[in-house]
Structures are given as C-alpha cells and as structure tokens.
Design a protein around this motif. Structure first.
Motif, PDB file in Angstrom:
ATOM      1  N   ILE A   1      -9.498   0.327  -1.546  1.00 22.48           N
ATOM      2  CA  ILE A   1      -8.089   0.470  -1.186  1.00 22.48           C
ATOM      3  C   ILE A   1      -7.218  -0.329  -2.144  1.00 22.48           C
ATOM      4  O   ILE A   1      -6.272   0.193  -2.717  1.00 22.48           O
ATOM      5  CB  ILE A   1      -7.836   0.037   0.274  1.00 22.48           C
ATOM      6  CG1 ILE A   1      -8.650   0.926   1.231  1.00 22.48           C
ATOM      7  CG2 ILE A   1      -6.347   0.141   0.606  1.00 22.48           C
ATOM      8  CD1 ILE A   1      -8.497   0.554   2.695  1.00 22.48           C
ATOM      9  N   GLY A   2      -7.530  -1.599  -2.339  1.00 19.10           N
ATOM     10  CA  GLY A   2      -6.748  -2.399  -3.278  1.00 19.10           C
ATOM     11  C   GLY A   2      -6.577  -3.817  -2.791  1.00 19.10           C
ATOM     12  O   GLY A   2      -7.439  -4.362  -2.099  1.00 19.10           O
TER      13      GLY A   2
ATOM     14  N   SER B   1     -12.250  -9.281   1.150  1.00 19.66           N
ATOM     15  CA  SER B   1     -12.290 -10.714   0.880  1.00 19.66           C
ATOM     16  C   SER B   1     -10.907 -11.334   0.975  1.00 19.66           C
ATOM     17  O   SER B   1      -9.886 -10.658   0.852  1.00 19.66           O
ATOM     18  CB  SER B   1     -12.870 -10.982  -0.521  1.00 19.66           C
ATOM     19  OG  SER B   1     -12.008 -10.457  -1.526  1.00 19.66           O
ATOM     20  N   VAL B   2     -10.913 -12.646   1.188  1.00 21.54           N
ATOM     21  CA  VAL B   2      -9.720 -13.484   1.133  1.00 21.54           C
ATOM     22  C   VAL B   2      -9.948 -14.526   0.048  1.00 21.54           C
ATOM     23  O   VAL B   2     -10.949 -15.245   0.073  1.00 21.54           O
ATOM     24  CB  VAL B   2      -9.466 -14.195   2.476  1.00 21.54           C
ATOM     25  CG1 VAL B   2      -8.289 -15.158   2.348  1.00 21.54           C
ATOM     26  CG2 VAL B   2      -9.246 -13.204   3.596  1.00 21.54           C
TER      27      VAL B   2
ATOM     28  N   MET C   1       2.567  -5.910   1.910  1.00 23.66           N
ATOM     29  CA  MET C   1       1.583  -4.871   1.631  1.00 23.66           C
ATOM     30  C   MET C   1       1.453  -4.659   0.132  1.00 23.66           C
ATOM     31  O   MET C   1       2.348  -5.000  -0.649  1.00 23.66           O
ATOM     32  CB  MET C   1       1.919  -3.565   2.340  1.00 23.66           C
ATOM     33  CG  MET C   1       3.146  -2.842   1.881  1.00 23.66           C
ATOM     34  SD  MET C   1       3.246  -1.230   2.742  1.00 23.66           S
ATOM     35  CE  MET C   1       4.882  -0.709   2.274  1.00 23.66           C
ATOM     36  N   GLY C   2       0.300  -4.113  -0.252  1.00 22.91           N
ATOM     37  CA  GLY C   2      -0.007  -3.933  -1.659  1.00 22.91           C
ATOM     38  C   GLY C   2       0.891  -2.927  -2.347  1.00 22.91           C
ATOM     39  O   GLY C   2       1.563  -2.110  -1.703  1.00 22.91           O
ATOM     40  N   SER C   3       0.879  -2.962  -3.675  1.00 27.74           N
ATOM     41  CA  SER C   3       1.652  -2.016  -4.481  1.00 27.74           C
ATOM     42  C   SER C   3       1.003  -0.645  -4.539  1.00 27.74           C
ATOM     43  O   SER C   3       1.677   0.361  -4.749  1.00 27.74           O
ATOM     44  CB  SER C   3       1.794  -2.546  -5.910  1.00 27.74           C
ATOM     45  OG  SER C   3       2.444  -3.779  -5.950  1.00 27.74           O
TER      46      SER C   3
ATOM     47  N   GLY D   1      -4.905  13.532  14.370  1.00 23.51           N
ATOM     48  CA  GLY D   1      -4.426  12.218  13.965  1.00 23.51           C
ATOM     49  C   GLY D   1      -4.911  11.839  12.583  1.00 23.51           C
ATOM     50  O   GLY D   1      -4.142  11.347  11.746  1.00 23.51           O
ATOM     51  N   ALA D   2      -6.198  12.070  12.316  1.00 26.66           N
ATOM     52  CA  ALA D   2      -6.744  11.774  10.994  1.00 26.66           C
ATOM     53  C   ALA D   2      -6.065  12.619   9.927  1.00 26.66           C
ATOM     54  O   ALA D   2      -5.779  12.145   8.820  1.00 26.66           O
ATOM     55  CB  ALA D   2      -8.252  12.012  10.985  1.00 26.66           C
ATOM     56  N   ASP D   3      -5.764  13.872  10.261  1.00 24.66           N
ATOM     57  CA  ASP D   3      -5.142  14.767   9.296  1.00 24.66           C
ATOM     58  C   ASP D   3      -3.702  14.375   8.982  1.00 24.66           C
ATOM     59  O   ASP D   3      -3.154  14.795   7.961  1.00 24.66           O
ATOM     60  CB  ASP D   3      -5.175  16.204   9.832  1.00 24.66           C
ATOM     61  CG  ASP D   3      -4.752  17.217   8.788  1.00 24.66           C
ATOM     62  OD1 ASP D   3      -5.337  17.227   7.688  1.00 24.66           O
ATOM     63  OD2 ASP D   3      -3.805  17.989   9.064  1.00 24.66           O
ATOM     64  N   ALA D   4      -3.096  13.580   9.849  1.00 17.62           N
ATOM     65  CA  ALA D   4      -1.711  13.144   9.612  1.00 17.62           C
ATOM     66  C   ALA D   4      -1.632  11.919   8.705  1.00 17.62           C
ATOM     67  O   ALA D   4      -0.531  11.491   8.349  1.00 17.62           O
ATOM     68  CB  ALA D   4      -1.029  12.840  10.943  1.00 17.62           C
ATOM     69  N   ILE D   5      -2.775  11.342   8.337  1.00 17.23           N
ATOM     70  CA  ILE D   5      -2.789  10.157   7.482  1.00 17.23           C
ATOM     71  C   ILE D   5      -2.810  10.598   6.025  1.00 17.23           C
ATOM     72  O   ILE D   5      -3.736  11.290   5.582  1.00 17.23           O
ATOM     73  CB  ILE D   5      -4.008   9.272   7.783  1.00 17.23           C
ATOM     74  CG1 ILE D   5      -3.989   8.803   9.239  1.00 17.23           C
ATOM     75  CG2 ILE D   5      -4.035   8.058   6.836  1.00 17.23           C
ATOM     76  CD1 ILE D   5      -5.278   8.153   9.696  1.00 17.23           C
ATOM     77  N   GLY D   6      -1.798  10.186   5.264  1.00 19.86           N
ATOM     78  CA  GLY D   6      -1.736  10.568   3.859  1.00 19.86           C
ATOM     79  C   GLY D   6      -2.320   9.537   2.918  1.00 19.86           C
ATOM     80  O   GLY D   6      -2.807   9.882   1.845  1.00 19.86           O
ATOM     81  N   GLY D   7      -2.276   8.259   3.301  1.00 15.46           N
ATOM     82  CA  GLY D   7      -2.748   7.228   2.390  1.00 15.46           C
ATOM     83  C   GLY D   7      -3.017   5.924   3.097  1.00 15.46           C
ATOM     84  O   GLY D   7      -2.641   5.711   4.259  1.00 15.46           O
ATOM     85  N   PHE D   8      -3.686   5.027   2.361  1.00 14.40           N
ATOM     86  CA  PHE D   8      -4.048   3.705   2.855  1.00 14.40           C
ATOM     87  C   PHE D   8      -3.531   2.649   1.891  1.00 14.40           C
ATOM     88  O   PHE D   8      -3.467   2.867   0.672  1.00 14.40           O
ATOM     89  CB  PHE D   8      -5.568   3.572   2.973  1.00 14.40           C
ATOM     90  CG  PHE D   8      -6.179   4.327   4.120  1.00 14.40           C
ATOM     91  CD1 PHE D   8      -6.574   3.671   5.276  1.00 14.40           C
ATOM     92  CD2 PHE D   8      -6.366   5.704   4.039  1.00 14.40           C
ATOM     93  CE1 PHE D   8      -7.142   4.357   6.332  1.00 14.40           C
ATOM     94  CE2 PHE D   8      -6.931   6.413   5.092  1.00 14.40           C
ATOM     95  CZ  PHE D   8      -7.322   5.729   6.242  1.00 14.40           C
TER      96      PHE D   8
END
Length: 333
Positions: free
Chosen positions: A320-321, A251-252, A231-233, A190-197
């Motif tokens: 992350i951003g 943070s918010v 979601m972020g750019s 499952g972790a290996d299937a994650i490409g980005g955040f």
C-alpha cells in the motif's frame, strides 16, 4: 496501480508509477502529448480515475509506456500531498487484539492498582477481563465512529500537538476510498465500491481518551481524535490490495528505529463488510474514507513507547505504501 496527486506550475494533476521503471509520470502532460482526447478528469481527478477502474488503468499504462520511452511527463521528486480531500471519515475497529492490548495499557498507565486483580482473573479464566474487551456488538457487526475528515494532514506535513494533551500517539492503519455510491450493500457490493487503499495515521491523545472514556457522554473519540490524522501521498488501486488484504506486513519506524513489526492478519471484518455496514440504511458516497482501525501493536500505547516533538514517524504497510510526519511542538495554551 499506484497513483498520486502532484502540483504543476498551473494546477494539480495525477501521476502514476510506471511499473517496470519505477518512474512517476504526469498523466495529464502525457495525455496532452500523446492522447489529447483522454485528457480531463481521468488525468486530474483521483476519484474519477479510481471509478474508471480497468479503463483508467489501461489508459494510464499506455500513457506511461510511451512517456517513459519519450522522456515526457517524468516527475523526478514528487512532493508529499493529500491525494484528495475526503468527503467524510469513518474509523473502524479492525483487530480485537489491538483493542485488548491498548485497553490493558490504558489501565496499567492510569489505574495500576487494578492490574493485579485483572491479571488474577485472566490467569484463572484464560480470557480477557470483560471490561477490557470490545463491546458485545463487535461479535455481530463492524464498529466505527465518525472522525474529522477536515483535519487530515498530508504526508510530510508536521503533525500538530494540541495544548490539551501530554500523551500524543500514532496509530498504524490503512484506509479505503469509496468511488461509487452504495446503500444497503452486500459484502460483495461493498468490496466493489472500494476504489483504492492508502496508509492512514489515526492520531490520538491518550490522556484525553482515558478521561473521555470514563467521564464523557459520547465515548473516547471526541477531542481524543478529532484534532488531526494523516494519510499517505500514494493511493493503490483496489485490484492490487483486496486479494491479499489479510496478509500484508507492516511496520512503525521512529527516527530510523523500528518500534514495531506487525501485519494485517486477523482482520475481524473484511473491507467489503465494513463498507456494507456503513451503508446499512444510509447512502455511502464517492469520496468517503473508511479507516481500518489500528493494526495489532501499531500504536505507542500498546508498545508503551511515546513520541515526542521532533520525532519523525513513518508508518508502512506492504503493497500500500507509507505515511511520514514530523511531530510538531506542543501548541501553547
């Protein structure tokens, strides 16, 4: 590596951030100038780039180093945009602390007469009132609902306020982009299937949530949630985030005032666990987006602070951003 989609005069392409200079480089233009043979999906398609892993990152690094020196493909002011169009949206519950805090505030806001009995029970037992804890399944496996992947708005875009709610709320989360297919995956697979955040705002209508929770047939995630999220750019490749996912500050900020400072510490299930559970008995495909659930004290409900039309809301997670949206006017009936 940080990657985003930018729009040129003719098409959408990928830009990556050069680590040493901080500049954004149009990878497609750099490839056309210096390595025409690599130009194509790796310089224009986010999922293809993420799936290429180290090969794609090495290519981007070479192109950025040369392009920065030569002044080719520099993008000075990349605008906000969706980095890609998700194929689906699964929204998880990541932190029990968020659930508890939010549930207590919902009752305090909507059924205040019950609070003295709840406080007395909790003082006596030193544990949360049972009805204000996640369901028993949460101790056995991750929990999620399926959201609306077609109503995600871009970083910088107005955040819609539906006519049917008086209590719009933000929710600070990260989301994981799947870049390879899995089924019945282990945690490692499952972790290996994650490409980005990417940073994610799971917008909610809190008054509708109370009604759906108590009176609806399908729980509190129908019209409460499906009208919008954002979601972020910028997408950060998984190799930079997975090793430290449990220790990122966040943070918010609303209209330049910090409303909350929190972190990703205490995540109940790892990113690999969440993908593995989603893939149990079904295929999870490239392009699916899995949101983490709200970080503790990451929403207005928990803080008892409420956004209004015109507020500028920025959600930020270290490494992350961020995502920033201006709250729109309430739609007319």
């Amino acid at each position: 590596m940080k990657i985003r989609r930018v729009t040129t005069a003719t098409t959408d392409v990928l830009a990556a951030q050069h680590e040493s200079s901080g500049r954004w480089i149009d990878l497609d233009s750099a490839a056309a100038a210096f390595e025409p043979e690599v130009r194509g999906r790796l310089t224009t398609d986010l999922l293809a780039f993420l799936a290429s892993r180290e090969r794609g990152r090495d290519m981007a690094t070479r192109l950025m180093d040369t392009a920065t020196t030569e002044g080719v493909g520099v993008v000075d002011h990349p605008g906000g945009s969706l980095p890609y169009q998700p194929a689906s949206l699964r929204c998880f519950l990541g932190w029990e602390q968020h659930w508890s805090q939010a549930a207590h505030q919902l009752v305090k806001r909507n059924l205040p007469a019950a609070m003295p009995a709840i406080r007395a029970f909790e003082a006596l037992t030193r544990r949360d009132f049972p009805a204000l804890r996640p369901g028993a399944s949460f101790s056995r496996h991750p929990l999620y609902y399926t959201g609306n992947h077609l109503s995600i708005v871009a970083d910088g875009a107005p955040l819609p306020w539906p006519s049917y709610t008086d209590a719009l709320d933000f929710e600070l989360e990260f989301a994981m982009i799947v870049d390879r297919p899995v089924r019945n995956a282990t945690e490692a697979q499952g972790a290996d299937a994650i490409g980005g955040f990417v940073v994610f705002n799971d917008v909610s209508a809190r008054d509708v949530q109370w009604d759906e929770q108590r009176n609806g047939s399908f729980g509190p995630v129908v019209k409460t949630k499906t009208f919008a999220s954002s979601m972020g750019s910028v997408v950060v490749t998984a190799d930079e985030v997975l090793p430290r996912i449990d220790g990122l500050t966040a943070s918010v900020v609303v209209d330049d005032e910090t409303w909350s400072t929190t972190s990703t510490a205490g995540l109940s299930y790892s990113p690999g666990d969440t993908v593995a559970y989603a893939s149990k008995g079904e295929n999870v495909y490239p392009g699916e987006l899995l949101a983490s659930g709200t970080l503790p004290s990451g929403c207005g409900l928990e803080l008892d602070r409420w956004i209004r039309p015109g507020n500028v809301v920025t959600l930020d997670i270290e490494g992350i951003g961020s995502v920033t949206n201006t709250v729109g006017d309430r739609e007319s009936e």
